[in-house]
Design a protein around this motif. Structure first.
Motif, PDB file in Angstrom:
ATOM      1  N   LEU A   1      -5.815  -4.728   4.276  1.00 29.62           N
ATOM      2  CA  LEU A   1      -6.388  -3.397   3.800  1.00 29.62           C
ATOM      3  C   LEU A   1      -5.071  -2.420   3.450  1.00 29.62           C
ATOM      4  O   LEU A   1      -5.335  -1.448   3.075  1.00 29.62           O
ATOM      5  N   ASN A   2      -3.770  -2.922   3.647  1.00 28.73           N
ATOM      6  CA  ASN A   2      -2.926  -2.004   3.274  1.00 28.73           C
ATOM      7  C   ASN A   2      -1.980  -2.753   2.298  1.00 28.73           C
ATOM      8  O   ASN A   2      -0.792  -2.704   1.950  1.00 28.73           O
ATOM      9  N   ALA A   3      -2.925  -3.401   1.243  1.00 28.33           N
ATOM     10  CA  ALA A   3      -2.152  -3.991   0.052  1.00 28.33           C
ATOM     11  C   ALA A   3      -2.986  -3.537  -1.377  1.00 28.33           C
ATOM     12  O   ALA A   3      -4.194  -3.426  -1.165  1.00 28.33           O
ATOM     13  N   ILE A   4      -2.264  -3.503  -2.287  1.00 24.59           N
ATOM     14  CA  ILE A   4      -2.896  -3.265  -3.577  1.00 24.59           C
ATOM     15  C   ILE A   4      -3.418  -4.312  -4.123  1.00 24.59           C
ATOM     16  O   ILE A   4      -2.738  -5.474  -4.358  1.00 24.59           O
ATOM     17  N   PRO A   5      -4.979  -4.514  -4.111  1.00 30.26           N
ATOM     18  CA  PRO A   5      -5.554  -5.749  -4.860  1.00 30.26           C
ATOM     19  C   PRO A   5      -5.147  -5.880  -6.065  1.00 30.26           C
ATOM     20  O   PRO A   5      -5.099  -5.105  -6.906  1.00 30.26           O
ATOM     21  N   ASP A   6      -5.207  -7.251  -6.617  1.00 27.56           N
ATOM     22  CA  ASP A   6      -4.623  -7.550  -8.162  1.00 27.56           C
ATOM     23  C   ASP A   6      -5.758  -8.305  -8.759  1.00 27.56           C
ATOM     24  O   ASP A   6      -5.698  -9.080  -9.885  1.00 27.56           O
ATOM     25  N   ARG A   7      -7.134  -8.681  -8.244  1.00 29.53           N
ATOM     26  CA  ARG A   7      -8.001  -9.514  -8.796  1.00 29.53           C
ATOM     27  C   ARG A   7      -9.463  -9.046  -8.374  1.00 29.53           C
ATOM     28  O   ARG A   7      -9.682  -8.840  -7.176  1.00 29.53           O
ATOM     29  N   ALA A   8     -10.027  -8.828  -9.395  1.00 24.23           N
ATOM     30  CA  ALA A   8     -11.462  -8.255  -8.998  1.00 24.23           C
ATOM     31  C   ALA A   8     -12.498  -9.286 -10.014  1.00 24.23           C
ATOM     32  O   ALA A   8     -11.963  -9.743 -11.181  1.00 24.23           O
TER      33      ALA A   8
ATOM     34  N   GLY B   1       0.846  -1.263   0.091  1.00 26.02           N
ATOM     35  CA  GLY B   1      -0.050  -0.080  -0.149  1.00 26.02           C
ATOM     36  C   GLY B   1       0.989   1.178  -0.037  1.00 26.02           C
ATOM     37  O   GLY B   1       0.397   2.502  -0.488  1.00 26.02           O
ATOM     38  N   ALA B   2       2.046   1.182   0.371  1.00 24.08           N
ATOM     39  CA  ALA B   2       2.897   2.264   0.534  1.00 24.08           C
ATOM     40  C   ALA B   2       3.616   2.587  -1.056  1.00 24.08           C
ATOM     41  O   ALA B   2       4.203   3.708  -1.154  1.00 24.08           O
ATOM     42  N   ARG B   3       3.350   1.464  -1.859  1.00 22.79           N
ATOM     43  CA  ARG B   3       4.129   1.695  -3.096  1.00 22.79           C
ATOM     44  C   ARG B   3       2.979   1.529  -4.222  1.00 22.79           C
ATOM     45  O   ARG B   3       3.098   0.627  -5.174  1.00 22.79           O
ATOM     46  N   PRO B   4       2.151   2.313  -4.269  1.00 23.79           N
ATOM     47  CA  PRO B   4       1.163   1.812  -5.369  1.00 23.79           C
ATOM     48  C   PRO B   4       1.533   2.073  -6.662  1.00 23.79           C
ATOM     49  O   PRO B   4       1.067   1.279  -7.688  1.00 23.79           O
ATOM     50  N   HIS B   5       2.624   2.730  -6.848  1.00 24.92           N
ATOM     51  CA  HIS B   5       3.192   2.992  -8.169  1.00 24.92           C
ATOM     52  C   HIS B   5       3.796   1.678  -8.740  1.00 24.92           C
ATOM     53  O   HIS B   5       4.087   1.757 -10.016  1.00 24.92           O
TER      54      HIS B   5
END
Ligand SMILES: [Zn+2]
Ligand SMILES: [Zn+2]
Length: 368
Positions: free
Chosen positions: A226-233, A181-185
């Motif tokens: 909740l502090n991670a960028i999700p990769d599947r929807a 979550g700290a590195r969304p880029h």
């Protein structure tokens, strides 16, 4: 016995035998036995529990089929799951059986009358199973009939053309790139993609003359972290249209919207079309003939114009699988309350006599 008493007798037997799709064993046995006793050549266990009867006239002529559905619905009543004929398929089958018996009693003068009792309409599987079993390969004309809710038709009214809409579901899977979550880029957030998809889907426009809609009905993304960028929807869309061409347009645009909106934020998407049911496409000459039959039985005041109804019907798979088939579908009023698919659904059984007589008149015009 007169038609009105006979159809009520057949209805009362069927009403006591509510069975779910592909489990209509007792219903099928009753209908097959009625057709056999009337003199039809009968094949049963077609496409599961389907029953097909054939009656031949002395001269060559068209093969006219009348189809009724047989299945009930599952409802929970006082905590118990139970099958109930809340869509009135017992009424549809009773009218078609009684018409078949009456026609056999006087005989055809030409062609073939084919009676098709179809399983599992509610799950939209039955028609396809009968098509696979070859049930309509020899059929030229196919006629359907169904009781309608009171808002569409009252007792003493009927339409020769009940136009069901097309419906479809699109399921989509969006894949991005997981990251902290700290590195969304360093990631691709599928929630950004899904939000773009929702906007893109809601911006789809098709010919406004034809009733149609598309909307997102499921969106699932993100996990317990909740502090991670999700990769599947996962998404689902519900599509509706009164014409098959507009449905094709909607499907193409919705699929494109999901893929390109996802790509706009660097995600990829795959889509899958599920549960596509075609819209009604009827023969205008046959509608006219059915309209004459309705007028003769119910008087001109009982003849309703064509009705557009947003619900689907698997009857339309027959026409889709055999485009030269001529079809029409009678919507019969019977003061159905509070509505179809309601566990307390009830109607005025006087409608059964009207529906049977309309079918008899129509077969008279086509085969006698
Ligand atoms: Zn139904
Ligand atoms: Zn139904």
């Amino acid at each position: 016995m007169d038609i009105k008493s006979k159809v009520i007798e057949n209805y009362e037997v069927l009403h006591q035998l509510p069975e779910l799709g592909f489990m209509e064993q007792r219903t099928a046995a009753f209908l097959a036995s009625g057709l056999r006793q009337a003199g039809y050549q009968v094949a049963d266990q077609i496409g599961g529990t389907g029953v097909i009867g054939r009656l031949h006239g002395p001269q060559a002529g068209p093969v006219v089929a009348v189809r009724a559905d047989m299945d009930a619905l599952a409802h929970t009543v006082e905590g118990r799951e139970t099958a109930i004929h809340s869509c009135g398929h017992d009424a549809n089958s009773a009218m078609v059986l009684t018409m078949a018996e009456a026609i056999a009693a006087k005989g055809l003068s030409k062609g073939v009358l084919k009676i098709i009792f179809q399983p599992a309409e509610e799950t939209l599987q039955g028609a396809r199973r009968l098509i696979e079993a070859g049930a309509i390969e020899d059929v030229d004309i196919l006629i359907g009939i169904h009781l309608r809710p009171i808002e569409e038709a009252r007792l003493g009214q009927a339409t020769p053309a009940l136009y069901h809409g097309a419906s479809a579901i699109i399921e989509a899977e969006i894949n991005g790139v997981a990251a902290h979550g700290a590195r969304p880029h360093l990631g691709v957030n599928v929630i950004d993609a899904a939000a773009a998809v929702v906007h893109a889907v809601n911006a789809i426009h098709v010919n406004p003359v034809v009733p149609a809609s598309v909307k997102v009905t499921k969106l699932h993304a993100g996990g317990p972290a909740l502090n991670a960028i999700p990769d599947r929807a996962e998404l689902a869309l519900d599509l509706r249209a009164q014409h098959n061409q507009v449905m094709a347009d909607l499907i193409a645009k919705a699929g494109g919207a999901v893929v390109t909106a996802s790509a706009a934020v660097g995600a990829t998407a795959v889509t899958r079309i599920k549960g596509l049911v075609p819209a009604a496409e009827y023969d205008t000459v046959l509608i006219h003939t059915a309209g004459e039959a309705i007028t003769e039985i119910l008087s001109p005041a009982g003849l309703l114009a064509n009705i557009n109804t947003p619900g689907g019907e698997d009857f339309h798979f027959y026409k889709q699988s055999k485009p030269i088939l001529k079809t029409c579908y009678i919507g019969l009023g019977g003061d159905v309350m509070p509505g179809l698919h309601h566990p307390a659904m009830r109607f005025n059984t006087e409608a059964l006599g009207y529906g049977t007589c309309i079918l008899l008149k129509l077969i008279d015009k086509l085969l006698i």
